[in-house]
Design a protein around this motif. Structure first.
Motif, PDB file in Angstrom:
ATOM      1  N   HIS A 121       8.559  13.037  -6.529  1.00 41.32           N
ATOM      2  CA  HIS A 121       9.882  13.091  -5.779  1.00 41.32           C
ATOM      3  C   HIS A 121       9.616  12.856  -4.381  1.00 41.32           C
ATOM      4  CE1 HIS A 121      11.919  14.800  -9.159  1.00 41.32           C
ATOM      5  NE2 HIS A 121      10.871  15.609  -9.423  1.00 41.32           N
ATOM      6  N   PRO A 122       9.247  11.586  -3.976  1.00 41.94           N
ATOM      7  CA  PRO A 122       9.067  11.313  -2.687  1.00 41.94           C
ATOM      8  C   PRO A 122      10.380  11.580  -1.825  1.00 41.94           C
ATOM      9  CG  PRO A 122       9.275   9.189  -3.941  1.00 41.94           C
ATOM     10  CD  PRO A 122       9.426  10.261  -4.825  1.00 41.94           C
ATOM     11  N   ARG A 123      10.205  11.875  -0.556  1.00 41.32           N
ATOM     12  CA  ARG A 123      11.136  12.115   0.205  1.00 41.32           C
ATOM     13  C   ARG A 123      11.765  10.889   0.840  1.00 41.32           C
ATOM     14  NH1 ARG A 123       8.279  15.531   4.485  1.00 41.32           N
ATOM     15  NH2 ARG A 123       8.158  13.685   5.143  1.00 41.32           N
ATOM     16  N   ARG A 124      13.143  10.757   1.047  1.00 40.69           N
ATOM     17  CA  ARG A 124      13.590   9.646   1.663  1.00 40.69           C
ATOM     18  C   ARG A 124      12.759   9.231   3.046  1.00 40.69           C
ATOM     19  NH1 ARG A 124      19.702   8.046   3.159  1.00 40.69           N
ATOM     20  NH2 ARG A 124      18.951   6.398   4.829  1.00 40.69           N
TER      21      ARG A 124
ATOM     22  N   LEU B  70      10.005   7.221   1.975  1.00 36.82           N
ATOM     23  CA  LEU B  70      10.248   5.829   1.603  1.00 36.82           C
ATOM     24  C   LEU B  70      10.501   4.767   2.718  1.00 36.82           C
ATOM     25  CD1 LEU B  70      12.399   6.983  -1.483  1.00 36.82           C
ATOM     26  CD2 LEU B  70      10.051   5.980  -1.613  1.00 36.82           C
ATOM     27  N   MET B  71      10.827   5.366   3.821  1.00 38.15           N
ATOM     28  CA  MET B  71      11.355   4.653   4.803  1.00 38.15           C
ATOM     29  C   MET B  71      10.399   4.386   6.082  1.00 38.15           C
ATOM     30  SD  MET B  71      15.176   6.039   5.198  1.00 38.15           S
ATOM     31  CE  MET B  71      15.626   5.136   6.631  1.00 38.15           C
ATOM     32  N   ALA B  72       9.249   4.904   5.799  1.00 38.20           N
ATOM     33  CA  ALA B  72       8.273   4.813   7.025  1.00 38.20           C
ATOM     34  C   ALA B  72       6.657   4.580   6.447  1.00 38.20           C
ATOM     35  CB  ALA B  72       8.042   6.299   7.821  1.00 38.20           C
ATOM     36  N   LEU B  73       6.088   3.605   7.169  1.00 41.28           N
ATOM     37  CA  LEU B  73       4.850   3.278   6.935  1.00 41.28           C
ATOM     38  C   LEU B  73       3.903   4.180   7.631  1.00 41.28           C
ATOM     39  CD1 LEU B  73       4.843  -0.638   7.356  1.00 41.28           C
ATOM     40  CD2 LEU B  73       4.855   0.545   5.272  1.00 41.28           C
ATOM     41  N   GLN B  74       2.873   4.514   6.945  1.00 37.73           N
ATOM     42  CA  GLN B  74       2.115   5.600   7.676  1.00 37.73           C
ATOM     43  C   GLN B  74       0.481   4.768   8.216  1.00 37.73           C
ATOM     44  OE1 GLN B  74       1.140   8.656   5.172  1.00 37.73           O
ATOM     45  NE2 GLN B  74       3.131   9.633   5.319  1.00 37.73           N
TER      46      GLN B  74
ATOM     47  N   ARG C 124       0.804  -1.223   0.003  1.00 36.32           N
ATOM     48  CA  ARG C 124       0.054   0.067   0.063  1.00 36.32           C
ATOM     49  C   ARG C 124       0.981   1.172   0.110  1.00 36.32           C
ATOM     50  NH1 ARG C 124      -3.435  -3.074   3.250  1.00 36.32           N
ATOM     51  NH2 ARG C 124      -5.152  -3.894   2.130  1.00 36.32           N
ATOM     52  N   GLN C 125       1.946   1.149   0.637  1.00 38.18           N
ATOM     53  CA  GLN C 125       2.922   2.291   0.708  1.00 38.18           C
ATOM     54  C   GLN C 125       3.418   2.655  -0.692  1.00 38.18           C
ATOM     55  OE1 GLN C 125       6.878   1.606   2.150  1.00 38.18           O
ATOM     56  NE2 GLN C 125       7.154   3.572   2.926  1.00 38.18           N
TER      57      GLN C 125
END
Length: 57
Positions: free
Chosen positions: A35-38, A41-45, A25-26
């Motif tokens: 341009h997603p931020r780093r 890319l590293m965190a699930l919401q 889903r992410q």
């Protein structure tokens, strides 16, 4: 062979499935961003987990 632990034994599989679905889903959520931020890319919401948790209740 049966085990008295059969119920809790599947808990790890449930958690693994939950995380894999959340990562999918992410990916779908971030696919539309140019341009997603780093950090993104590293965190699930919560939104990545929300549907799965709602379906399991």
């Amino acid at each position: 062979m049966t085990s008295a632990r059969s119920e809790p034994f599947s808990n790890a599989r449930w958690v693994r499935n939950l995380v894999e679905q959340a990562v999918r889903r992410q990916a779908v959520r971030l696919f539309t961003e140019k341009h997603p931020r780093r950090d993104d890319l590293m965190a699930l919401q919560a939104v990545d987990l929300r549907r799965w948790v709602r379906d399991e209740r």
